[in-house]
Design an enzyme around this catalytic site. Structure first.
Site, PDB file in Angstrom:
ATOM      1  N   HIS A  54       0.836  -1.223   0.000  1.00  0.00           N
ATOM      2  CA  HIS A  54       0.000   0.000   0.000  1.00  0.00           C
ATOM      3  C   HIS A  54       0.862   1.261   0.000  1.00  0.00           C
ATOM      4  O   HIS A  54       0.431   2.303   0.497  1.00  0.00           O
ATOM      5  CB  HIS A  54      -0.945   0.045   1.204  1.00  0.00           C
ATOM      6  CG  HIS A  54      -1.692  -1.229   1.435  1.00  0.00           C
ATOM      7  ND1 HIS A  54      -2.922  -1.492   0.872  1.00  0.00           N
ATOM      8  CD2 HIS A  54      -1.358  -2.336   2.145  1.00  0.00           C
ATOM      9  CE1 HIS A  54      -3.330  -2.698   1.244  1.00  0.00           C
ATOM     10  NE2 HIS A  54      -2.390  -3.232   2.006  1.00  0.00           N
ATOM     11  N   SER A  77      14.271  21.628 -15.981  1.00  0.00           N
ATOM     12  CA  SER A  77      13.061  22.396 -16.237  1.00  0.00           C
ATOM     13  C   SER A  77      13.460  23.719 -16.873  1.00  0.00           C
ATOM     14  O   SER A  77      14.527  24.259 -16.587  1.00  0.00           O
ATOM     15  CB  SER A  77      12.330  22.645 -14.912  1.00  0.00           C
ATOM     16  OG  SER A  77      11.553  23.815 -15.005  1.00  0.00           O
ATOM     17  N   LYS A 128      15.442  21.707 -10.747  1.00  0.00           N
ATOM     18  CA  LYS A 128      14.815  20.440 -11.140  1.00  0.00           C
ATOM     19  C   LYS A 128      15.750  19.493 -11.882  1.00  0.00           C
ATOM     20  O   LYS A 128      16.569  19.903 -12.695  1.00  0.00           O
ATOM     21  CB  LYS A 128      13.600  20.712 -12.046  1.00  0.00           C
ATOM     22  CG  LYS A 128      12.425  21.345 -11.339  1.00  0.00           C
ATOM     23  CD  LYS A 128      11.788  20.462 -10.292  1.00  0.00           C
ATOM     24  CE  LYS A 128      10.933  19.369 -10.877  1.00  0.00           C
ATOM     25  NZ  LYS A 128       9.703  19.824 -11.502  1.00  0.00           N
ATOM     26  N   GLU A 156       9.207   8.418 -17.037  1.00  0.00           N
ATOM     27  CA  GLU A 156       7.830   8.899 -17.230  1.00  0.00           C
ATOM     28  C   GLU A 156       7.343   8.574 -18.639  1.00  0.00           C
ATOM     29  O   GLU A 156       6.189   8.188 -18.848  1.00  0.00           O
ATOM     30  CB  GLU A 156       7.762  10.402 -16.973  1.00  0.00           C
ATOM     31  CG  GLU A 156       7.958  10.743 -15.506  1.00  0.00           C
ATOM     32  CD  GLU A 156       8.242  12.219 -15.295  1.00  0.00           C
ATOM     33  OE1 GLU A 156       7.607  13.052 -15.954  1.00  0.00           O
ATOM     34  OE2 GLU A 156       9.113  12.534 -14.465  1.00  0.00           O
TER      35      GLU A 156
END
Ligand code: ARG
Length: 456
Positions: A155, A276, A282, A289
């Site tokens: 979980h 970024s 970043k 992704e």
């Protein structure tokens, strides 16, 4: 040029020609088309259906066409109906009547069914090699991090202590099954449809065993209708590829999480991260992704194939031309994902200190604390309850099981003594988990050895 001219008075409408044509996506099968045609012509000559002079001209012509396409000297005509039409047309333009005899006892229906199989067979081999490489990288890392203690999750809540090596080996097992699935599907596909002709075989005295053997198949397909009608092999491969993408996507998701400041279990190499345009701090895990995102394409390809086939009467229907874009895209996508994923993983650095810190903070030794009471003779359910109370007490006091004084333990259950601190020591908790398939470093090293043997 169409192959089916005789019956028609008009050319195909130009817009319809584009719609009908498959050359833009089937031209990648030119080598397989030529390989199949050479095997077919060789059989026709062996059976006396064409002369050996014709065979000589056909083979030479086809070999030249192949060499010239490869060198870029011969451009594939984008207006041709498909690759089969283009190659035959080009051959006939070069060698005349012999070229027109090549299609004796053959149809584009068995031809295309053959070409896709030949093409996908190679794709399976290329992908298989990539999966082998990925597993090798996983094994290297698993060995390196065999004793790096980290929290295992259920979980997405810290659950029990494992090792990073063990976590990586879970993916190695999935990928081993993926390889097996791929080679199973490849073997099931490895029967030759050539000679089934349009749908009903032929009255010529052909030798289907011969062409099947020549082209490296286990043997010919046994029913002429089935040979030209089914695309179950495309569906099965797309399913196997979809499962690979599920595995890569879950792994990618974990890497995204691990790379975050909240976890910081790993550091990706700069060469496999992006920045970024506005936020200077970043460092984004874009590759993972994209893999997560691209899994959708491959599932879509599987759905395309299933839906395309489900209502088709036997035998060939033009709907089936749609098979190629879907299955090619599925292979292209998975191979591209692996091409990026393998070196990214290879250069990824784990941060065992951070993993250990997370492991120390989540009461993941609570089961071991309960097991300790069980070893003292308390039934597991009672031990579970006492440990639950201890965890609640620790949370209230802002402390951990390791730091809680013995009196507090004894207040809850008088069976506790000093030994509890050894029992809940993280390293001990991991090192003792030696049950088959467990995360102990010695298990990890043994599994690495085992998988190395299988992954050859
Ligand atoms: N381009 C066609 C395909 O990919 C080849 C088979 C054509 N057969 C036919 N009966 N029109 O399916």
């Amino acid at each position: 040029m169409q192959l089916w001219k005789g019956r028609f008075e008009k050319e195909l409408d130009p817009k319809t020609n584009d719609f009908n044509s498959s050359i833009s996506f089937d031209s990648r099968m030119f080598k397989e088309d030529i390989e199949g045609s050479i095997a077919h012509a060789t059989m026709l000559a062996a059976k006396g259906i064409i002369t050996s002079e014709d065979l000589g001209a056909i083979v030479e012509g086809l070999k030249n066409i192949k060499a010239e396409i490869e060198s870029g000297e011969l451009l594939i005509d984008p207006n041709a109906e498909d690759i089969h039409t283009f190659v035959e047309g080009e051959l006939t333009a070069r060698i005349g009547a012999a070229g027109k005899r090549l299609h004796t006892a053959r149809s584009r229906n068995d031809q295309v069914a053959l070409d896709i199989r030949l093409y996908l067979r190679k794709e399976c081999e290329a992908l298989y090699a990539q999966l082998t490489e990925l597993i090798d990288v996983l094994l290297k890392k698993a060995e390196q991090y065999a004793d790096a203690v980290m929290p295992g999750y259920t979980h997405l809540q810290r659950a029990q202590p494992i090792t990073f090596g063990h976590h990586l080996l879970a993916y190695a097992e999935m990928l081993l099954r993926d390889k097996e699935r791929l080679s199973d599907a490849k073997n099931r596909m490895n029967y030759c449809p050539l000679g089934a002709c349009a749908l009903a075989g032929t009255t010529y005295n052909t030798d289907r065993e011969m062409t099947a053997k020549d082209l490296g198949f286990f043997g010919p397909m046994q029913n002429s209708l089935d040979s030209v009608s089914d695309r179950d092999f495309c569906i099965e491969l797309a399913a196997a590829l979809s499962i690979i993408m599920v595995h890569l996507s879950r792994f990618s998701e974990e890497i995204v999480l691990w790379a975050s400041f909240e976890f910081k279990f790993i550091e990706l190499d700069d060469a496999f991260s992006t920045g970024s345009s506005i936020m200077p701090q970043k460092k984004n895990p874009d590759i993972t992704e994209l893999i997560r995102g691209k899994s959708g394409r491959v599932f879509g390809d599987l759905t395309t194939l299933l839906t395309m086939m489900k209502g088709l009467p036997l035998a060939y229907n033009k709907d089936m031309q749609e098979d190629k874009e879907a299955i090619f895209d599925a292979f292209d996508t998975v191979k591209m994902c692996l091409t990026a994923f393998i070196p990214m993983l290879d250069t990824m650095v784990a941060l065992p200190k951070n993993m250990r810190k997370a492991a120390a903070g989540g009461f993941i030794n609570a089961t071991d604390c309960a097991d300790y009471l069980v070893s003292k003779g308390l039934p597991f359910r009672d031990a579970y309850k006492a440990t639950g109370e201890l965890v609640a007490l620790c949370i209230k006091k802002g402390t951990t099981l390791e730091e809680l004084p013995l009196e507090e333990y004894k207040n809850i259950c008088d069976m506790f003594d000093d030994g509890v601190y050894t029992a809940i020591d993280l390293d001990k908790c991991v090192n003792d988990r030696t049950s088959l398939g467990g995360p102990a470093p010695q298990n990890v090293l043994a599994q690495v050895k085992r998988v190395k043997e299988i992954n050859k």
